[in-house]
Write a protein that holds these residues in place. Structure first.
Motif, short mmCIF file in Angstrom:
data_model
loop_
_atom_site.label_atom_id
_atom_site.label_comp_id
_atom_site.label_asym_id
_atom_site.label_seq_id
_atom_site.Cartn_x
_atom_site.Cartn_y
_atom_site.Cartn_z
N LEU A 89 -1.55 -38.76 -0.78
CA LEU A 89 -1.17 -39.42 -2.01
C LEU A 89 -1.89 -40.75 -2.14
N THR A 90 -2.60 -40.92 -3.26
CA THR A 90 -3.32 -42.17 -3.51
C THR A 90 -2.40 -43.15 -4.22
N ALA A 91 -2.19 -44.31 -3.59
CA ALA A 91 -1.32 -45.35 -4.15
C ALA A 91 -2.11 -46.19 -5.16
N SER A 131 -11.18 -38.95 -2.72
CA SER A 131 -11.72 -38.05 -3.74
C SER A 131 -11.50 -36.58 -3.39
N ALA A 132 -11.37 -36.26 -2.09
CA ALA A 132 -11.16 -34.86 -1.69
C ALA A 132 -10.64 -34.81 -0.26
N ALA A 133 -9.90 -33.74 0.06
CA ALA A 133 -9.40 -33.54 1.42
C ALA A 133 -9.45 -32.06 1.75
N TYR A 134 -10.08 -31.74 2.88
CA TYR A 134 -10.18 -30.36 3.35
C TYR A 134 -9.94 -30.32 4.85
N SER A 135 -9.37 -29.20 5.34
CA SER A 135 -9.04 -29.10 6.76
C SER A 135 -9.35 -27.71 7.30
N ASP A 136 -9.57 -27.65 8.61
CA ASP A 136 -9.51 -26.40 9.36
C ASP A 136 -8.61 -26.67 10.56
N ALA A 138 -9.14 -27.63 13.46
CA ALA A 138 -9.58 -28.70 14.36
C ALA A 138 -9.77 -30.04 13.68
N VAL A 139 -10.16 -30.04 12.40
CA VAL A 139 -10.58 -31.27 11.73
C VAL A 139 -10.00 -31.34 10.33
N SER A 140 -9.57 -32.54 9.93
CA SER A 140 -9.26 -32.83 8.54
C SER A 140 -10.29 -33.84 8.04
N ALA A 141 -10.95 -33.51 6.94
CA ALA A 141 -12.01 -34.36 6.39
C ALA A 141 -11.51 -35.02 5.11
N LEU A 142 -11.41 -36.35 5.14
CA LEU A 142 -10.99 -37.11 3.97
C LEU A 142 -12.20 -37.82 3.39
N SER A 143 -12.56 -37.45 2.16
CA SER A 143 -13.75 -38.02 1.52
C SER A 143 -13.32 -39.04 0.48
N TYR A 144 -14.07 -40.14 0.42
CA TYR A 144 -13.70 -41.27 -0.43
C TYR A 144 -14.77 -41.54 -1.48
N SER A 145 -14.37 -42.28 -2.51
CA SER A 145 -15.25 -42.52 -3.64
C SER A 145 -16.44 -43.39 -3.29
N ALA A 171 -22.71 -38.63 -0.20
CA ALA A 171 -22.51 -39.04 -1.59
C ALA A 171 -21.44 -38.25 -2.31
N GLY A 172 -20.56 -37.60 -1.58
CA GLY A 172 -19.55 -36.81 -2.27
C GLY A 172 -18.44 -36.35 -1.36
N VAL A 173 -18.55 -35.13 -0.85
CA VAL A 173 -17.47 -34.55 -0.06
C VAL A 173 -18.00 -33.94 1.22
#
Length: 395
Positions: A89-91, A131-136, A138-145, A171-173
């Motif tokens: 959740l983005t505050a 900007s995006a969040a993906y997981s497997d 082993a890893v959760s990848a949180l990408s920012y603007s 430059a993205g995700v």
């Protein structure tokens, strides 16, 4: 005779236990798919993470029992992103709060495990403006603007701890896939990514996909590979035996910058994607057939795709939910929201294998839709406060 035989056996076992070699302790076998602290179920344990954009109240709704769990507040919450279990959740100040919905699935390819556990607030993740969040697993990848991605230890996150593994600057995700990380790349000074690169799970680059993807915007993870939106179509990245390859899916005609797909929506794992095509139409991308379809729908507020053989779902700005078949023909339309309810841009369509969920940002209602039965409203869920933002987990 039978009684004597049993008595003799018991006596022999007692003597063996009391003298000479002691019997070995038997360790219970750990069931396949076991997760410590979780209860395994025979079916999906779907839940909704719901955030009230007015008060910041966060709730998790159990879609089986309809129980509503209160999970604190996120001041000025303005977006919710999910990865199948966790909600990010983005505050208002850009910080990211992580909520464990306590509902998830583990896909082993030929079968699936479903789990449920307690709902909890995990805490704040590093970085701002997600900007995006993906997981497997082993890893959760949180990408920012700002063009960076933070890699988190998923096993630690499952236990309630935020632990950083590394970073990727791009430059993205970044998307965990095939025991690696697929991340977008850009040239210095350019506003858009031009393609994708393969990294290991610590963030080190190990290979580059040779297919270009000009002005890359939008992405989706499917069972057939990872899809990225390009100015000239889509780029499909696949993996086989540790080798990664890219293939282009060009648009069927020339498209303007306003018409191109820049964000994809789909049922988790599904290989049919939906994307806006300007203000009054939608693209449907069949990844399996590697083909696009342009569907004129009227002014679009939200969109999603059920999957192969299922309908395309579109919320239009008049508040109606509409379904379209694989040929792009409208099947059904039902009124759900007022035009004011679609104007804020916060209404979304969440899709699982049997139902769709659409939030009313102006009320406490979330509508459960049976998309296989002429968009029948199966339930109206009362979530408390306002259903400003939602994301489904456990799928």
């Amino acid at each position: 005779m039978k009684l004597k035989a049993v008595t003799a056996v018991v006596a022999a076992l007692t003597l063996a236990a009391c003298g000479g070699e002691q019997p070995k302790e038997v360790t219970p076998e750990v069931p396949h798919g076991y997760v410590e602290g979780a209860e395994e179920a025979a079916e999906a344990q779907s839940r909704l993470i719901v955030a009230d954009s007015d008060t910041g109240a966060v709730r998790v709704v159990d879609l089986i029992t309809e129980e509503v769990h209160e999970v604190g507040r996120v001041d000025g919450v303005r977006a919710v992103t999910g990865d199948g279990r966790f909600g990010y959740l983005t505050a208002g100040d850009g910080t990211i709060r992580v909520i464990d919905s306590g509902s998830w699935m583990v896909d082993h390819g030929d079968h699936v495990h479903y789990y449920r556990a307690k709902v909890r607030d995990v805490g704040v993740a590093p970085g701002k403006q997600l900007s995006a969040a993906y997981s497997d697993p082993a890893v959760s990848a949180l990408s920012y603007s700002d063009g960076t991605t933070t890699l988190l230890d998923r096993a630690a996150l499952d236990k309630g701890t935020v632990t950083e593994l590394g970073k990727i600057t791009h430059a993205g995700v970044a998307i965990p896939y095939g025991e690696h990380i697929i991340a977008t790349v850009t040239d210095d000074g350019k506003p858009f990514a031009r393609g994708v690169r393969v990294h290991d799970r610590q963030g080190k680059a190990v290979a580059e996909i040779d297919q270009p993807c000009p002005e890359l915007r939008g992405q989706a993870v499917t069972r057939r590979g990872v899809v990225f939106g390009c100015a000239d179509g889509a780029l499909l990245v696949t993996e086989k035996d540790g080798a990664f390859a890219g293939a282009k899916i060009p648009y069927p005609r020339s498209v303007t910058a306003q018409e191109r797909a820049t964000a994809f929506f789909h049922r988790p794992g599904g290989a049919t994607l939906a994307a806006r095509a300007g203000d009054s139409a939608v693209w449907s991308l069949d990844v399996g057939r590697r083909s696009w379809q342009y569907v004129e729908t009227g002014p679009v507020a939200a969109v999603n795709a059920v999957g192969e053989g299922g309908p395309l779902l579109v919320l239009t700005r008049d508040g109606k939910l509409r379904s379209f078949d694989s040929a792009g023909k409208e099947q059904t339309a039902i009124p759900l929201l007022t035009p004011e309810g679609t104007a804020a841009g916060a209404a979304t369509i969440q899709v699982d294998s049997t139902r769709a969920y659409l939030n009313n940002p102006l009320s406490a209602e979330v509508y459960e839709i049976d998309y296989n039965d002429n968009l029948r409203r199966a339930r109206t869920l009362k979530v408390g406060g306002k259903a400003g933002h939602i994301v489904e987990t456990g799928r």
